[in-house]
Design an enzyme around this catalytic site. Sequence first.
Site, mmCIF file in Angstrom:
data_model
loop_
_atom_site.group_PDB
_atom_site.id
_atom_site.type_symbol
_atom_site.label_atom_id
_atom_site.label_comp_id
_atom_site.label_asym_id
_atom_site.label_seq_id
_atom_site.Cartn_x
_atom_site.Cartn_y
_atom_site.Cartn_z
ATOM 1 N NE ARG A 153 -2.601 -1.084 3.646
ATOM 2 C CZ ARG A 153 -2.619 -2.242 4.328
ATOM 3 N NH1 ARG A 153 -3.055 -3.336 3.747
ATOM 4 N NH2 ARG A 153 -2.209 -2.288 5.578
ATOM 5 C CE LYS A 181 -13.749 10.777 1.117
ATOM 6 N NZ LYS A 181 -13.385 9.831 0.048
ATOM 7 C CD GLU A 228 -17.257 11.851 -1.284
ATOM 8 O OE1 GLU A 228 -16.304 11.811 -0.489
ATOM 9 O OE2 GLU A 228 -17.317 11.135 -2.287
ATOM 10 C CE LYS A 230 -14.617 13.095 -3.516
ATOM 11 N NZ LYS A 230 -13.246 12.624 -3.281
HETATM 12 P P1 13P Z 1 -13.903 8.221 -6.832
HETATM 13 O O1 13P Z 1 -13.437 9.383 -7.685
HETATM 14 O O2 13P Z 1 -13.228 6.930 -7.168
HETATM 15 O O3 13P Z 1 -15.403 8.143 -6.754
HETATM 16 O O4 13P Z 1 -13.383 8.506 -5.363
HETATM 17 C C1 13P Z 1 -13.547 9.730 -4.825
HETATM 18 C C2 13P Z 1 -13.796 9.599 -3.383
HETATM 19 O O5 13P Z 1 -13.012 10.058 -2.589
HETATM 20 C C3 13P Z 1 -15.029 8.931 -2.946
HETATM 21 O O6 13P Z 1 -15.219 9.181 -1.585
#
Ligand code: 13P
Length: 340
Positions: free
Chosen positions: A46, A136, A177, A219
């Site tokens: 990772r 986030k 998000e 987001k």
């Molecule tokens: P994706 O662009 O693969 O959807 O991932 C963005 C992300 O951080 C989802 O929480």
Amino acid sequence: MASHDMASIAQALVAKSKGILAADESTGTIAKRLTLIGMPSTEENRRDWRELLFTADGFADYISGVILYDETIRQKAKDGTPFVDLLNKAGVIPGIKVDMGAKPLAGSPDEKVTEGLDGLRERLAEYRKIGARFAKWRAVIDIAADQPSNYCLDVNAHALARYAALCQEADIVPIVEPEVLMDGDHDIDRCYEVTSAALRTVFAALDTQRVVLEEMLLKPNMVISGKKCPTQASAAEIAEKTVRCFRNTVPAAVPGIVFLSGGQSDEDATANLDAINRIGNLPWEVSYSYGRALQHGALMAWGGKPGNVGAGQRAFAHRARLVSAARDGRYSAKMESEAA
Ligand code: 13P
């Protein structure tokens, strides 16, 4: 001044030609990605994958910030440099995913609510010390015949706002998000309807909980046809409906909208972002916070082989350059085949 810093960080994350790399896959999700190339998901593998991304030549021209996972923000590159230092040296802002994942919603177990508020104040203080300047939290909203319920929208919006308020208290810019999933056979108009409802609920909760809009980023998903919908909307229709939806629901005080890619192909995520930005005259910066769409090509080019690190890095920089062009509304499909 703390608040001045947060507004500046939010603006720096959506600076012209730049956007965010989401490299915050949980241990379970990164294992799925590494399995695609036949690699066991060990801590070292990772680390190697993330190091490939964070040391790619020129990536900082297109990437303003990287969202890290708890393990990653504490990791060091092979030469002993902490990832946070490596990113800061490259002029890239470190961020951190702080939610603990989406769990079945009590009383409506087909829907989900994101957990992670308990102890969040203390975790944010620690992440701020380690070097995170933004965070986030992802809420997951699924579309089905009788979903989402208002209950699901409400509790997820409440949690997003609680998280955002705690981030701002800790001098960390929250990325909010609410992801409406593109799985399912619904059409683009159903996605429009659900995305509008989700955003209205989120901004009402942010207002109630005194979140400062100038010091956050949104987001969201794009307004798009479900993956299994027989009629797939064009980039022009996606752009028109996405912009209309956001103009009607997202206050102009929010400095930036950074889209997730959500399972769109790399090329679609790029072309759709470009079409949105070509509409122009938008009240917010419109950029990206892509995970899969920025990483997929690089992961395949690397394939876990030490001899392919350079090829993986070139594939990553190539896609980042194209997405950056789309963020400025100057991408064209022929750039896909240009040398990396
Ligand atoms: P994706 O662009 O693969 O959807 O991932 C963005 C992300 O951080 C989802 O929480």
